[in-house]
Design a protein around this motif. Structure first.
Motif, PDB file in Angstrom:
ATOM      1  N   ASP A   1     -61.859  -9.451  -6.910  1.00 30.32           N
ATOM      2  CA  ASP A   1     -60.657  -9.712  -6.628  1.00 30.32           C
ATOM      3  C   ASP A   1     -60.502 -10.025  -5.181  1.00 30.32           C
ATOM      4  OD1 ASP A   1     -57.785  -9.154  -6.590  1.00 30.32           O
ATOM      5  OD2 ASP A   1     -57.739  -7.078  -6.715  1.00 30.32           O
ATOM      6  N   PHE A   2     -59.609 -10.939  -4.776  1.00 31.49           N
ATOM      7  CA  PHE A   2     -59.246 -11.119  -3.550  1.00 31.49           C
ATOM      8  C   PHE A   2     -58.728 -10.220  -2.685  1.00 31.49           C
ATOM      9  CE2 PHE A   2     -57.020 -13.458  -0.180  1.00 31.49           C
ATOM     10  CZ  PHE A   2     -57.831 -14.243   0.559  1.00 31.49           C
ATOM     11  N   LYS A   3     -59.116  -9.288  -1.682  1.00 33.22           N
ATOM     12  CA  LYS A   3     -58.539  -8.440  -1.012  1.00 33.22           C
ATOM     13  C   LYS A   3     -58.392  -8.724   0.584  1.00 33.22           C
ATOM     14  CE  LYS A   3     -60.228  -4.737  -4.196  1.00 33.22           C
ATOM     15  NZ  LYS A   3     -61.117  -3.655  -4.341  1.00 33.22           N
ATOM     16  N   ALA A   4     -58.758  -9.868   0.845  1.00 35.93           N
ATOM     17  CA  ALA A   4     -58.795 -10.179   2.445  1.00 35.93           C
ATOM     18  C   ALA A   4     -57.316 -10.208   3.148  1.00 35.93           C
ATOM     19  CB  ALA A   4     -59.369 -11.425   2.743  1.00 35.93           C
TER      20      ALA A   4
ATOM     21  N   PHE B   1     -61.832 -29.485   8.556  1.00 36.22           N
ATOM     22  CA  PHE B   1     -60.665 -29.423   9.305  1.00 36.22           C
ATOM     23  C   PHE B   1     -59.839 -28.449   8.251  1.00 36.22           C
ATOM     24  CE2 PHE B   1     -61.867 -33.455  10.831  1.00 36.22           C
ATOM     25  CZ  PHE B   1     -61.446 -33.459  12.084  1.00 36.22           C
ATOM     26  N   ILE B   2     -58.675 -27.604   9.208  1.00 32.75           N
ATOM     27  CA  ILE B   2     -57.646 -26.819   8.377  1.00 32.75           C
ATOM     28  C   ILE B   2     -56.621 -27.776   8.348  1.00 32.75           C
ATOM     29  CG2 ILE B   2     -56.108 -24.916   8.751  1.00 32.75           C
ATOM     30  CD1 ILE B   2     -58.741 -23.455  10.091  1.00 32.75           C
ATOM     31  N   ALA B   3     -56.224 -28.124   7.120  1.00 37.89           N
ATOM     32  CA  ALA B   3     -55.300 -29.076   6.903  1.00 37.89           C
ATOM     33  C   ALA B   3     -53.739 -28.474   6.426  1.00 37.89           C
ATOM     34  CB  ALA B   3     -55.829 -30.187   5.829  1.00 37.89           C
ATOM     35  N   GLY B   4     -53.519 -27.174   6.238  1.00 38.08           N
ATOM     36  CA  GLY B   4     -52.304 -26.640   5.908  1.00 38.08           C
ATOM     37  C   GLY B   4     -52.429 -25.053   5.483  1.00 38.08           C
ATOM     38  N   GLY B   5     -51.603 -24.671   4.617  1.00 39.13           N
ATOM     39  CA  GLY B   5     -51.663 -23.395   4.228  1.00 39.13           C
ATOM     40  C   GLY B   5     -50.681 -22.760   3.315  1.00 39.13           C
ATOM     41  N   GLY B   6     -50.493 -21.429   3.304  1.00 37.22           N
ATOM     42  CA  GLY B   6     -49.368 -20.899   2.476  1.00 37.22           C
ATOM     43  C   GLY B   6     -49.125 -19.645   2.788  1.00 37.22           C
ATOM     44  N   VAL B   7     -48.119 -18.857   2.235  1.00 37.37           N
ATOM     45  CA  VAL B   7     -47.826 -17.497   2.435  1.00 37.37           C
ATOM     46  C   VAL B   7     -48.618 -16.762   1.023  1.00 37.37           C
ATOM     47  CG1 VAL B   7     -46.019 -15.727   2.724  1.00 37.37           C
ATOM     48  CG2 VAL B   7     -45.795 -17.849   3.775  1.00 37.37           C
ATOM     49  N   PHE B   8     -49.444 -15.777   1.518  1.00 39.82           N
ATOM     50  CA  PHE B   8     -50.061 -15.074   0.318  1.00 39.82           C
ATOM     51  C   PHE B   8     -49.263 -14.006  -0.287  1.00 39.82           C
ATOM     52  CE2 PHE B   8     -52.364 -11.144  -0.971  1.00 39.82           C
ATOM     53  CZ  PHE B   8     -53.221 -11.858  -2.046  1.00 39.82           C
ATOM     54  N   VAL B   9     -48.966 -14.230  -1.827  1.00 47.43           N
ATOM     55  CA  VAL B   9     -48.132 -13.386  -2.441  1.00 47.43           C
ATOM     56  C   VAL B   9     -49.112 -12.350  -3.093  1.00 47.43           C
ATOM     57  CG1 VAL B   9     -46.958 -12.943  -4.413  1.00 47.43           C
ATOM     58  CG2 VAL B   9     -46.583 -15.034  -2.954  1.00 47.43           C
ATOM     59  N   ARG B  10     -50.163 -12.688  -3.942  1.00 43.51           N
ATOM     60  CA  ARG B  10     -51.080 -11.781  -4.484  1.00 43.51           C
ATOM     61  C   ARG B  10     -52.141 -12.662  -5.103  1.00 43.51           C
ATOM     62  NH1 ARG B  10     -48.816  -8.269  -7.729  1.00 43.51           N
ATOM     63  NH2 ARG B  10     -50.706  -7.901  -9.084  1.00 43.51           N
ATOM     64  N   HIS B  11     -52.991 -11.962  -5.696  1.00 39.24           N
ATOM     65  CA  HIS B  11     -54.381 -12.358  -6.449  1.00 39.24           C
ATOM     66  C   HIS B  11     -54.290 -11.618  -7.880  1.00 39.24           C
ATOM     67  CE1 HIS B  11     -58.388 -12.552  -7.924  1.00 39.24           C
ATOM     68  NE2 HIS B  11     -58.383 -13.819  -7.242  1.00 39.24           N
ATOM     69  N   SER B  12     -54.438 -12.671  -8.862  1.00 42.61           N
ATOM     70  CA  SER B  12     -54.435 -12.161 -10.165  1.00 42.61           C
ATOM     71  C   SER B  12     -55.462 -13.047 -11.212  1.00 42.61           C
ATOM     72  CB  SER B  12     -52.992 -12.253 -10.801  1.00 42.61           C
ATOM     73  OG  SER B  12     -52.954 -11.560 -12.136  1.00 42.61           O
ATOM     74  N   PHE B  13     -55.766 -12.263 -12.050  1.00 45.47           N
ATOM     75  CA  PHE B  13     -56.783 -13.117 -13.048  1.00 45.47           C
ATOM     76  C   PHE B  13     -55.859 -13.458 -14.250  1.00 45.47           C
ATOM     77  CE2 PHE B  13     -59.999 -10.483 -10.596  1.00 45.47           C
ATOM     78  CZ  PHE B  13     -60.778 -11.502 -10.341  1.00 45.47           C
ATOM     79  N   LEU B  14     -55.858 -14.606 -14.586  1.00 44.12           N
ATOM     80  CA  LEU B  14     -54.879 -15.040 -15.447  1.00 44.12           C
ATOM     81  C   LEU B  14     -55.614 -15.979 -16.758  1.00 44.12           C
ATOM     82  CD1 LEU B  14     -51.875 -16.496 -13.258  1.00 44.12           C
ATOM     83  CD2 LEU B  14     -51.958 -14.275 -14.220  1.00 44.12           C
TER      84      LEU B  14
END
Length: 304
Positions: A34-37, A54-67
């Motif tokens: 699981d991603f807990k960072a 390089f860091i080229a972008g990103g996003g807002v974290f919602v959750r980590h799930s195994f699907l």
């Protein structure tokens, strides 16, 4: 706020940067942990593979799930960074044996993603090690985190990402540790609701995942938000009946079934067996349970 710099597939980034979706699934084919960072509302940043350090972008974290792979595709489609399911499956098989294809996929759900043009890319932090495979977390309270956050916020468009801009301003003024409130898309909504109900139908407890659908209590087309408290996980037939007003859920989480099923279709005894029953599954966290205002709205369309 925390930041996580995740090592990102360059083709995945390029594909999505051309489409600029409202949400993305940052998946890892071999992930088993699981991603807990990060916490919901923290920022996940895209660090391209070498030699593009390089860091080229990103996003807002919602959750980590195994699907399961099909659910990941149904929820996000091209927002998985692939043009079709066959390509998606083939890419997974580059990292797994055929026998492992049914193993669930580690999915990091991000909303409000941003993709910078080449002139805005940020060089990797000075403490970045070449042997980092997955990524590295930073706190905005640390010197390295402050430096990175300063670079990130200077590149964010406040008009396109007002929540991020507001948090940046609050942090600058007060040193606050507030996070961004994620604005869910349809795919993130589906995953959030599915996991909130422990992958079981709220009414029957059914666990066959392909038969379950995350539905809005107040439809999105009628000003219902993509919020977990506006969602129910339902078996597909019950979802259809719910949307059409043939059944509803009361404020005390009981099922009501309309008499009009019998009147209009001369059938429905299996559904009437559910009448008056309490929901089989209620989310453990109160903030994930159906909100009274959405249930009350649905009572207004219930056929009685």
């Amino acid at each position: 706020m925390k930041l996580f710099v995740g090592v990102t597939n360059n083709d995945w980034f390029r594909f999505l940067s051309e489409r600029k979706p409202d949400e993305v699934n940052f998946w890892r084919p071999r992930s088993q942990t699981d991603f807990k960072a990060l916490q919901p509302g923290d920022l996940f940043l895209f660090k391209l593979h070498s030699p593009l350090d390089f860091i080229a972008g990103g996003g807002v974290f919602v959750r980590h799930s195994f699907l399961p792979l099909p659910l990941a595709w149904q929820a996000f489609g091209e927002k998985n960074g692939m043009p079709d399911f066959e390509t998606f499956e083939r890419r997974i098989l580059e990292h797994r044996d055929q026998a492992e294809l049914t193993r669930q996929l580690g999915c990091t759900i991000l909303v409000q993603p941003f993709f910078w043009t080449r002139d805005l890319w940020i060089p990797i932090p000075s403490d970045w090690k070449k042997n980092i495979v997955t990524g590295k977390g930073y706190s905005v309270g640390s010197p390295a985190g402050i430096a990175l956050w300063t670079e990130v916020r200077s590149r964010l468009d406040g008009n396109a990402l007002p929540e991020i801009a507001a948090v940046a301003e609050e942090h600058e003024r007060y040193g606050a540790t507030a996070t961004i409130r994620p604005r869910l898309g349809q795919g993130a909504f589906r995953v959030e609701v599915t996991d909130a109900y422990s992958r079981r139908c709220a009414i029957t407890g059914e666990k066959t995942l392909p038969a379950l659908e995350a539905g809005h209590i107040r439809p999105y087309a009628k000003s219902g938000p993509h919020e977990i408290r506006n969602g129910l996980l339902l078996r597909s037939d019950l979802h259809n009946l719910f949307d059409l007003g043939y059944l509803t859920v009361t404020l005390d989480y009981r099922v009501e079934v309309s008499r009009r099923i019998r009147e209009e279709f001369e059938n429905g005894r299996h559904y009437y067996a559910l009448h008056g029953q309490s929901l089989a599954v209620i989310p453990r966290h109160e903030k994930s349970r159906p909100a009274p205002e959405f249930l009350e709205w649905h009572h207004g369309i219930f056929k009685g």
